[in-house]
Design an enzyme around this catalytic site. Structure first.
Site, PDB file in Angstrom:
ATOM      1  N   ASP A  23       0.826  -1.208   0.000  1.00  0.00           N
ATOM      2  CA  ASP A  23       0.000   0.000   0.000  1.00  0.00           C
ATOM      3  C   ASP A  23       0.864   1.264   0.000  1.00  0.00           C
ATOM      4  O   ASP A  23       1.983   1.251   0.505  1.00  0.00           O
ATOM      5  CB  ASP A  23      -0.910  -0.032   1.247  1.00  0.00           C
ATOM      6  N   ARG A  27       0.165   7.692  -2.512  1.00  0.00           N
ATOM      7  CA  ARG A  27       0.748   8.739  -1.662  1.00  0.00           C
ATOM      8  C   ARG A  27       2.203   9.030  -2.049  1.00  0.00           C
ATOM      9  O   ARG A  27       2.654  10.170  -2.026  1.00  0.00           O
ATOM     10  CB  ARG A  27       0.651   8.337  -0.180  1.00  0.00           C
ATOM     11  N   TRP A  28       2.900   7.972  -2.430  1.00  0.00           N
ATOM     12  CA  TRP A  28       4.304   8.131  -2.870  1.00  0.00           C
ATOM     13  C   TRP A  28       4.344   9.074  -4.078  1.00  0.00           C
ATOM     14  O   TRP A  28       5.176   9.967  -4.159  1.00  0.00           O
ATOM     15  CB  TRP A  28       4.866   6.762  -3.236  1.00  0.00           C
ATOM     16  N   ARG A  36      -0.850   9.167 -10.085  1.00  0.00           N
ATOM     17  CA  ARG A  36      -0.897   7.939  -9.269  1.00  0.00           C
ATOM     18  C   ARG A  36      -0.245   6.749  -9.980  1.00  0.00           C
ATOM     19  O   ARG A  36       0.398   5.916  -9.355  1.00  0.00           O
ATOM     20  CB  ARG A  36      -2.357   7.606  -8.917  1.00  0.00           C
ATOM     21  N   HIS A  40       2.348   3.542  -9.012  1.00  0.00           N
ATOM     22  CA  HIS A  40       2.180   2.096  -9.245  1.00  0.00           C
ATOM     23  C   HIS A  40       3.385   1.523  -9.996  1.00  0.00           C
ATOM     24  O   HIS A  40       3.810   0.403  -9.731  1.00  0.00           O
ATOM     25  CB  HIS A  40       0.881   1.832 -10.016  1.00  0.00           C
ATOM     26  N   SER A  68      -7.357  -5.563  -5.491  1.00  0.00           N
ATOM     27  CA  SER A  68      -8.435  -6.177  -4.706  1.00  0.00           C
ATOM     28  C   SER A  68      -9.759  -6.124  -5.467  1.00  0.00           C
ATOM     29  O   SER A  68      -9.911  -5.346  -6.414  1.00  0.00           O
ATOM     30  CB  SER A  68      -8.585  -5.442  -3.363  1.00  0.00           C
ATOM     31  N   THR A  69     -10.714  -6.925  -5.012  1.00  0.00           N
ATOM     32  CA  THR A  69     -12.043  -6.898  -5.647  1.00  0.00           C
ATOM     33  C   THR A  69     -12.673  -5.511  -5.475  1.00  0.00           C
ATOM     34  O   THR A  69     -13.542  -5.133  -6.247  1.00  0.00           O
ATOM     35  CB  THR A  69     -12.973  -7.972  -5.031  1.00  0.00           C
ATOM     36  N   LEU A 134      11.256 -20.017  -4.792  1.00  0.00           N
ATOM     37  CA  LEU A 134      10.316 -19.101  -4.128  1.00  0.00           C
ATOM     38  C   LEU A 134       8.991 -19.200  -4.864  1.00  0.00           C
ATOM     39  O   LEU A 134       8.959 -19.180  -6.096  1.00  0.00           O
ATOM     40  CB  LEU A 134      10.827 -17.650  -4.213  1.00  0.00           C
ATOM     41  N   ARG A 187       1.983  -4.713   6.182  1.00  0.00           N
ATOM     42  CA  ARG A 187       1.250  -3.674   5.454  1.00  0.00           C
ATOM     43  C   ARG A 187       2.087  -2.408   5.471  1.00  0.00           C
ATOM     44  O   ARG A 187       2.468  -1.910   6.528  1.00  0.00           O
ATOM     45  CB  ARG A 187      -0.130  -3.410   6.051  1.00  0.00           C
ATOM     46  N   ARG A 193      -5.409  -1.926   8.809  1.00  0.00           N
ATOM     47  CA  ARG A 193      -6.587  -2.730   8.463  1.00  0.00           C
ATOM     48  C   ARG A 193      -6.222  -3.825   7.477  1.00  0.00           C
ATOM     49  O   ARG A 193      -5.203  -3.782   6.807  1.00  0.00           O
ATOM     50  CB  ARG A 193      -7.717  -1.857   7.923  1.00  0.00           C
ATOM     51  N   SER A 195      -8.287  -4.942   4.927  1.00  0.00           N
ATOM     52  CA  SER A 195      -8.783  -4.658   3.571  1.00  0.00           C
ATOM     53  C   SER A 195      -9.091  -5.924   2.750  1.00  0.00           C
ATOM     54  O   SER A 195      -8.725  -6.018   1.578  1.00  0.00           O
ATOM     55  CB  SER A 195      -7.813  -3.750   2.806  1.00  0.00           C
TER      56      SER A 195
HETATM   57  C1  IPE Z   1      -5.419  -2.789  -0.309  1.00  0.00           C
HETATM   58  O1  IPE Z   1      -5.110  -1.449  -0.432  1.00  0.00           O
HETATM   59  C2  IPE Z   1      -5.399  -3.446  -1.656  1.00  0.00           C
HETATM   60  C3  IPE Z   1      -4.093  -3.584  -2.275  1.00  0.00           C
HETATM   61  C4  IPE Z   1      -2.939  -3.236  -1.767  1.00  0.00           C
HETATM   62  C5  IPE Z   1      -4.112  -4.205  -3.573  1.00  0.00           C
HETATM   63  P1  IPE Z   1      -6.238  -0.347  -0.608  1.00  0.00           P
HETATM   64  O2  IPE Z   1      -5.543   0.968  -0.703  1.00  0.00           O
HETATM   65  O3  IPE Z   1      -7.134  -0.700  -1.730  1.00  0.00           O
HETATM   66  O4  IPE Z   1      -7.056  -0.476   0.746  1.00  0.00           O
HETATM   67  P2  IPE Z   1      -7.939   0.560   1.543  1.00  0.00           P
HETATM   68  O5  IPE Z   1      -8.926   1.132   0.563  1.00  0.00           O
HETATM   69  O6  IPE Z   1      -7.012   1.619   2.061  1.00  0.00           O
HETATM   70  O7  IPE Z   1      -8.561  -0.218   2.646  1.00  0.00           O
HETATM   71  C1  IPE Z   2      -1.576   0.222  -3.342  1.00  0.00           C
HETATM   72  O1  IPE Z   2      -1.355   1.588  -3.394  1.00  0.00           O
HETATM   73  C2  IPE Z   2      -1.740  -0.407  -4.687  1.00  0.00           C
HETATM   74  C3  IPE Z   2      -3.130  -0.755  -5.034  1.00  0.00           C
HETATM   75  C4  IPE Z   2      -4.153  -0.702  -4.222  1.00  0.00           C
HETATM   76  C5  IPE Z   2      -3.355  -1.191  -6.394  1.00  0.00           C
HETATM   77  P1  IPE Z   2      -2.560   2.605  -3.372  1.00  0.00           P
HETATM   78  O2  IPE Z   2      -2.940   2.934  -4.769  1.00  0.00           O
HETATM   79  O3  IPE Z   2      -3.672   2.117  -2.527  1.00  0.00           O
HETATM   80  O4  IPE Z   2      -1.864   3.870  -2.692  1.00  0.00           O
HETATM   81  P2  IPE Z   2      -2.513   4.890  -1.681  1.00  0.00           P
HETATM   82  O5  IPE Z   2      -3.116   4.108  -0.556  1.00  0.00           O
HETATM   83  O6  IPE Z   2      -3.549   5.658  -2.452  1.00  0.00           O
HETATM   84  O7  IPE Z   2      -1.371   5.745  -1.244  1.00  0.00           O
HETATM   85 MG    MG Z   3      -4.146   2.344  -0.570  1.00  0.00          MG
END
Ligand code: IPE
Ligand code: IPE
Ligand code: MG
Length: 244
Positions: A23, A27-28, A36, A40, A68-69, A134, A187, A193, A195
């Site tokens: 996660d 923000r990075w 965004r 990624h 995620s779903t 692995l 995490r 959380r 998630s």
């Molecule tokens: C969890 O991160 C899903 C993945 C890292 C793929 P999210 O950024 O989607 O989770 P929430 O929305 O903060 O709970």
């Molecule tokens: C996690 O990073 C990657 C995915 C959920 C695909 P985020 O995209 O959730 O990054 P933040 O939480 O917005 O910083």
């Molecule tokens: Mg996130």
């Protein structure tokens, strides 16, 4: 400038299976005034480092939460960008992963992905199936609740009798069938959380949350997590060995 190397001893009891909620990519990117998707991409680059470090430390299973779903609820541009990145990563990395002894697995639902991407994922799993250095398990279009719903449906379709249902059977009906439960869930980016990640499998995993954003979570950060794990007393509801 010379790269900073920190020599810390690798603990003996390294977790066999690490699961990571990667996660903080968004923000990075935001901190740097970038879109965004740039976050990624940086996150994907980082994954290579973490895979390498897992091999070095002797971790046998690495499960990564990559889509995620619930992530379908993001803007179309981001969802499409993420699908595109996965496809690109498979194209670019699969041969090296194969050569490095990495076995690829997928957990989640493939049927909602475009047919070309679906085929690529299936093919990557197929061509690396004999590797055992692995196991890299990619949670893509994965949700813990969805996984349990699929498992219940399948058990009913198979005519499983209620009296035959036990923990092991449920585990064997999940997408993760055959994989050991994670020993540690990491995490990044500070959220406390789950998630919808491995809600069945992580029932006794050790949690490690760091404020470090995923693209910055490097070998040293992973080592810190492993050291923290090695100092934990996993009691599984029983009493600590020292108190016996
Ligand atoms: C969890 O991160 C899903 C993945 C890292 C793929 P999210 O950024 O989607 O989770 P929430 O929305 O903060 O709970
Ligand atoms: C996690 O990073 C990657 C995915 C959920 C695909 P985020 O995209 O959730 O990054 P933040 O939480 O917005 O910083
Ligand atoms: Mg996130």
């Amino acid at each position: 400038m010379m790269a900073k190397t920190i020599s810390v001893t690798i603990p003996k009891n390294v977790p066999n299976h690490i699961a990571i909620i990667m996660d903080g990519n968004g923000r990075w990117a935001k901190k740097r005034g970038l879109p965004r998707l740039a976050g990624h991409r940086a996150g994907t680059e980082n994954l290579r480092r973490v895979i390498r470090a897992c091999v070095e430390f002797g971790v046998k299973f690495l499960t990564i939460y990559a889509f995620s779903t619930e992530n379908w609820g993001r803007p179309t541009e981001e969802v499409e960008g993420l699908m595109h990145i996965l496809e690109e990563v498979i194209d670019k990395e699969i041969h090296e992963l194969k050569q490095e002894g990495v076995q690829l697995r997928h957990i989640g639902r493939l049927e909602q992905l475009n047919p070309q991407l679906r085929e690529k994922v299936l093919r990557s799993v197929e061509i690396t199936k004999d590797n055992d250095r692995l196991t890299l398990c990619i949670a893509w279009n994965y949700g813990g609740r969805d996984e349990i719903v699929c498992a219940i449906r399948k058990m009913i379709e198979d005519g499983v009798q209620p009296k035959d249902i036990n923990d092991d059977m449920v585990s064997n009906y999940l997408f993760t069938a055959g994989l050991p439960d994670p020993d540690m869930v990491i995490r990044t980016s500070g959220e406390m959380r789950i998630s919808n990640f491995l809600i069945w499998q992580a029932s006794y995993a050790e949690w490690y949350v760091t404020n470090t954003l995923w693209p910055d979570f490097d070998r040293e950060e992973l080592l810190k997590a492993i050291i923290s794990f090695s100092e934990r007393d996993r009691r599984y509801g029983r009493l600590s060995n020292c108190n016996e």
